[in-house]
Design an enzyme around this catalytic site. Structure first.
Site, PDB file in Angstrom:
ATOM      1  N   HIS A  24      -7.847  -5.172  -1.017  1.00 30.66           N
ATOM      2  CA  HIS A  24      -6.500  -4.525  -0.734  1.00 30.66           C
ATOM      3  C   HIS A  24      -5.769  -4.814   0.487  1.00 30.66           C
ATOM      4  CE1 HIS A  24      -3.753  -0.865  -0.921  1.00 30.66           C
ATOM      5  NE2 HIS A  24      -4.190  -0.847   0.225  1.00 30.66           N
ATOM      6  N   ASP A  53      -8.737  -2.824  -6.178  1.00 28.63           N
ATOM      7  CA  ASP A  53      -8.896  -3.899  -5.306  1.00 28.63           C
ATOM      8  C   ASP A  53      -9.579  -3.625  -4.029  1.00 28.63           C
ATOM      9  OD1 ASP A  53      -7.521  -1.806  -3.889  1.00 28.63           O
ATOM     10  OD2 ASP A  53      -5.533  -3.033  -3.713  1.00 28.63           O
ATOM     11  N   SER A  65       0.700  -1.285  -0.022  1.00 26.27           N
ATOM     12  CA  SER A  65       0.023   0.217   0.038  1.00 26.27           C
ATOM     13  C   SER A  65       0.815   1.282   0.016  1.00 26.27           C
ATOM     14  CB  SER A  65      -0.882   0.045   1.198  1.00 26.27           C
ATOM     15  OG  SER A  65      -1.803   0.772   1.088  1.00 26.27           O
TER      16      SER A  65
END
Length: 540
Positions: free
Chosen positions: A495, A444, A198
């Site tokens: 995610h 995602d 991320s």
């Protein structure tokens, strides 16, 4: 004051406790399947620990704890004030004090006077109550089966509220990371594998510039090639996350898992939208998530590279107003125009902070890219700077796809007399393409496909951004959730939850074990087709 679990639960209303327990229960169940199985399977195939592994997490699994000793902070000493029960208790009993602790100084971007929050360190940087722990622990379990332990695996947690410049100035974060990588190679005899998730991918990209730059890391142009074998980029928000924009514009967060579901629940439960705007703007690191690449990547008023044939409105108009009749609600705006709109309707301190810290544009020539190598405010932008001159470096881009993700928005003027924000998402709008004012696209669930995939698929195949020809492999993972698992099960592409995905763990272990060369690329979306439509080209 003794803040133990019993006193926390006594202080927090029963309904909120039940909601929060439900969130953490789901986290435990997320990876409550086949512990160690991936690692044991690879162990049987002869894969074992080879390269030291250093993990750079995202916001989701980085706890912030108080180290202040002044009277206002003593009750919180060593307590987590982000994404924990201590945060919930503080929001219930002393919201003003919690805000003072969590916000950085608006002018300096550093600690406010008398306040001292720091990122928790080590594998336990995210504990039982922080959303994300159970997911990272899956990777740790599987690494351990190959022979990894704290001597050859390390988590480099950081205070994500800070800009990268201030992260080094206050915490010497990049100096420490460089030293740990060098020590890991010295003790093992092997180059390091870096694993980022991320926002951690943006932080790591900045580090790759910092570490070699004269007057900064002073590693020289060969440092990355000498010390880093591979970079595993997991769900990296390299071109930003579009949902970061409404957070700083109007304090709205639709399922903002990237900022920690547990923490976002608390923010939405106890803080008005204008308070959330103030908090997110007073966290300069969060503004790194604003979209990068402008109209070239995200589209213009009539076209976007990731538009579909059956769309009625292009994704290119990022912020849309049903009624365009004032400076507060102008005509529909592209990403470039939305950024200008945000700056125009922000306080001077936030505007100066963003302009002095970040650059969101595109360098269209090699000469520009080389000049930008000396400009730290561009080091987080992969469209204005290049990869290291490291021909032996290998980059693996692993990310989930197939989960609806915020792509653009419908806004309206906020006429609520009790509100202090100028505009708000128009939640009254819902249709086939619009979910309560939010237009969903591919991704995602948190980061759009274009941000996850463009640089890996096309951007780093353009010579000026990758002059050394660093090897790039893309592996897309479709979101195939188990309908009986609360957070998707072992085949999720979400995610956050993807860190517990069996196939992702398999890929990470293969790279760490020196078998990454056997990984084949895997595409399941049209990202290559979309990437060809992006208006960024080779030098003429």
């Amino acid at each position: 004051m003794d803040i133990n679990l019993v006193s926390l639960l006594d202080a927090i209303p029963v309904g909120i406790v039940n909601d929060a327990k439900d969130i953490t229960r789901h986290e435990r169940e997320t990876v409550n399947y086949d512990s160690f199985s991936v690692g044991l399977h690879l162990q049987n195939q002869g894969v074992k620990a080879r390269h030291p592994v250093i993990m750079i997490p995202g916001v989701i699994s980085t706890g912030l704890e108080s180290w202040g000793t002044e009277e206002i902070s003593r009750q919180y000493f060593r307590k987590r004030l982000w994404g924990s029960w201590s945060m919930m208790r503080a929001l219930v009993l002393d919201k003003a004090s919690w805000k003072r602790h969590i916000m950085l100084d608006k002018v300096t971007g550093m600690d406010p006077p008398g306040i001292k929050l720091r990122a928790a360190q080590g594998f336990d940087a995210a504990d039982f109550f922080i959303t994300g722990y159970w997911i990272w622990s899956k990777i740790l379990e599987n690494l351990a089966t190959l022979g990894y332990d704290p001597t050859n695996a390390f988590t480099a947690a950081y205070d994500w509220r800070l800009s990268c410049e201030k992260l080094e100035l206050r915490d010497q974060y990049f100096t420490r990371l460089k030293a740990h990588i060098e020590l890991a190679k010295k003790t093992s005899g092997e180059k390091v594998v870096l694993v980022s998730h991320s926002m951690g991918s943006q932080v790591l990209f900045y580090f790759l510039h910092w570490v070699e730059a004269e007057g900064y890391g002073d590693g020289g142009p060969k440092w990355v090639d000498d010390f880093v074998d591979s970079w595993i980029n997991i769900s990296g928000s390299l071109l930003g996350a579009l949902k970061g924009y409404p957070a700083v514009l109007s304090g709205e967060m639709k399922d903002t898992a990237q900022l920690n579901a547990f923490a976002v629940y608390g923010l939405e439960k106890f803080l008005a939208k204008h308070e959330r705007v103030e908090i997110f703007r007073a966290m300069p690191g969060a503004s790194s998530m604003l979209p990068i690449g402008g109209n070239a990547v995200w589209g213009n008023k009539t076209f976007a590279p990731d538009d579909h044939n059956n769309q009625t409105v292009s994704y290119g108009t990022f912020i849309n107003f049903k009624e365009s009749n004032s400076t507060q609600s102008p005509a529909n705006l592209t990403v470039d125009e939305s950024h200008a709109y945000l700056m125009e309707h922000s306080d001077t301190w936030y505007r100066d902070q963003v302009r002095n810290t970040y650059s969101y544009g595109v360098a269209h020539s090699r000469a520009e890219v080389e000049r930008n190598a000396k400009d730290p405010k561009r080091w987080m932008n992969p469209l204005e700077t290049r990869l290291p001159l490291s021909p032996n470096l290998k980059i693996y881009c692993f990310y989930g796809v197939g989960k609806p993700t915020e792509r653009s928005y419908w806004y309206r003027e906020d006429r609520d007399p009790l509100s202090h924000t100028n505009v708000t998402i128009d939640t009254s709008l819902t249709s086939e393409d619009i979910d309560h004012g939010v237009i969903m696209g591919e991704g995602d669930g948190t980061v759009p496909l274009m941000s996850n995939g463009y640089m890996c698929t096309k951007g780093w195949r353009i010579t000026r951004y990758n002059p050394a020809g660093v090897s790039i492999k893309v592996y897309e993972m479709p979101h195939e959730p188990d309908r009986f698992a609360p957070r998707g099960g072992p085949n999720t592409g979400d995610h956050v939850d993807i860190l517990g995905r069996a196939s992702l763990n398999d890929l990470i272990l293969r790279v760490a074990g020196g078998k990454g060369n056997h990984i084949e690329e895997n595409y399941v979306t049209n990202i290559r087709e979309y990437s060809e439509k992006v208006k960024i080209y080779e030098d003429q």
